[in-house]
Design a protein around this motif. Structure first.
Motif: not given
Length: 507
Positions: A399, A426, A432-433, A447
């Motif tokens: 991530w 992303t 994901p972030m 994502a």
């Protein structure tokens, strides 16, 4: 076609560029992007020489980037506003400099078409211009440390399925397709219909890709993470008399109900309003925000016991004992805003510019913390706008962590445009972030670039959310801008092949 000449053509280009900027986040007035890009193409076609095309492109870019980057002015008016008078000329000058890139695209494409007139057909000339536009956007993102703010593909930010092409070719490749779609009316009604079909197909394909995983607000099974958005005005942030109060507020927000289930608490960029060194008294207080068996991930100004070493804009990983278990120092600093070249050698001069200078970090990293938190790559503020430059070397992280402080820019469009850049990263990386912003917009992004949870501008609060799952590495994550090069090469070879085929046909 627009057949204006002289200053009228330049004025029309300036206005057209400004109108196109209104299609960027957060307004997304897409019809104005069509108007602006169509005008850019028509003015380019009507230019009598490549140099004239350059000046028209420069005017278009100046209007576009003046509107798209106006929010920078906000930073000059944050008290004490010592440099307020410099704001307008600096932003105007920046717009002119950035305007060089649309100007270069117009000049280079006209030179190519003048050299090879067979490429002047209604379709082929548009492809030539689109390739030149994309090369110019790529150069804007790399020359002189780069400034890839508001690339053309951001006009699709309101429709996440239409952003999914970035997983294949990155934001620059998506921008090339966007240019062709927006400029299609200049090539006739058939091209316009084809553009609509392309948009529809891209939307369907993007939606189908996103449907492969659970949609919307699904929490998934990842570890629980808490994002803290303290909403401290920039004018208050670095006042010594509020230092203890700010850290106490961060700790209190971190320890709200649900604290015991968390794997990590995330604070925004430079959250503690002081320089943090190993053994700093503030670390013992910050340790109170560390969940049981978890970690505190916080942006901070990092120093050492040797003041002459300097200060870094950093991400600190703090454990339950108050020790700094790991750190990352920001690599891509904002010129003049965070970094002044040769500031140590020219201390008397550099001390008069801005509000100081951070040191440049050694390089991107992927951190593998203890306590069951998956490996991640930290990205601090402005760094998130750079494609293919958000992960560390070695094993792929699971991530991305973006900490930022957009309080400098008030309620302007800047923070929303910044968020759109984060979403594109992303999608490109398939990761994901978790995004923590002092005054917003904090967000959990999956994502596919979908915002699963967020806190809007100038709101105080927390977000508790499970860490979304990563995707399999995307083509862009694997090969970066080589996929863009392949796309440009394909179009170039197609143009050359078409030209050769036409040259062999009987007259």
């Amino acid at each position: 076609m627009i057949k204006l000449q002289g200053w009228r053509a330049l004025g029309a280009a300036l206005v057209a560029g400004a109108l196109a900027a209104l299609a960027m986040p957060p307004l997304y007035w897409l019809p104005l992007a069509i108007v602006g890009v169509v005008a850019y193409v028509w003015l380019w076609q009507a230019a009598p020489t490549p140099l004239s095309a350059f000046w028209r492109g420069l005017a278009w870019g100046t209007g576009h980037f003046a509107v798209g980057s106006y929010w920078i002015l906000e930073a000059f008016y944050v008290p004490p506003a010592d440099f307020a008078l410099l704001g307008p000329p600096i932003v105007a000058g920046l717009a002119v400099v950035l305007g060089f890139f649309p100007g270069f695209a117009a000049w280079a494409s006209r030179r190519i078409i003048d050299r090879w007139p067979d490429l002047a057909g209604r379709y082929s000339r548009l492809v030539v211009l689109a390739i030149a536009w994309t090369v110019a956007e790529w150069l804007r993102g790399h020359l002189f440390t780069g400034y890839p703010w508001n690339p053309l593909a951001h006009v699709w930010g309101f429709a996440t399925p239409l952003l999914q092409g970035a997983a294949l070719f990155g934001v620059y490749g998506l921008g090339m397709l966007t240019f062709l779609v927006l400029a299609a009316p200049t090539a006739g009604w058939r091209a316009s219909i084809a553009a609509l079909l392309v948009v529809g197909l891209a939307g369907w394909a993007g939606q189908s890709a996103m449907a492969a995983i659970e949609s919307g607000n699904g929490q998934g099974s990842g570890p629980w993470i808490r994002i803290v958005q303290p909403n401290v005005p920039q004018s208050q942030k670095w006042r010594p008399e509020t230092r203890a109060q700010q850290i106490a507020k961060l700790v209190q927000m971190s320890r709200q109900p649900g604290f015991d289930r968390l794997a990590a608490v995330v604070w925004p960029e430079t959250a503690p309003p002081q320089i943090i060194e190993p053994g700093s008294a503030a670390l013992a207080i910050m340790a109170q925000a560390v969940p049981p068996g978890g970690l505190l991930l916080t942006g901070a100004a990092r120093g050492t016991p040797r003041p002459e070493d300097g200060v870094w804009n950093s991400l600190l990983v703090v454990d339950g004992t108050g020790a700094i278990a790991a750190h990352y120092d920001k690599v891509h600093l904002v010129p003049l805003g965070e970094y002044i070249p040769f500031h140590k050698q020219l201390a008397p001069v550099s001390g008069m510019i801005g509000r100081g200078s951070f040191e440049v970090g050694e390089g991107r990293v992927t951190l593998t913390p203890t306590g069951g938190l998956p490996s991640f790559s930290p990205v601090i503020c402005y760094e998130v706008i750079f494609p293919a430059a958000v992960t560390g070397p070695g094993a792929r992280p699971q991530w991305l962590l973006n900490v930022t402080n957009d309080a400098w820019f008030g309620l302007s469009s800047g923070p929303y445009q910044h968020l759109t850049s984060a979403r594109l990263r992303t999608i490109e990386e398939g990761l994901p972030m978790i995004r923590a912003a002092n005054t917003g917009v904090s967000a959990v992004i999956d994502a596919y670039g979908r915002v699963l949870a967020s806190l809007d501008m100038q709101r105080e609060g927390i977000i508790d959310h499970r860490l979304p799952a990563p995707r399999v590495a995307t083509p862009y994550a694997r090969w970066g801008d080589w996929t863009l090069l392949a796309m440009v090469a394909f179009l170039g070879v197609t143009l050359i092949g078409t030209r050769l085929w036409k040259s062999r046909q009987p007259q």
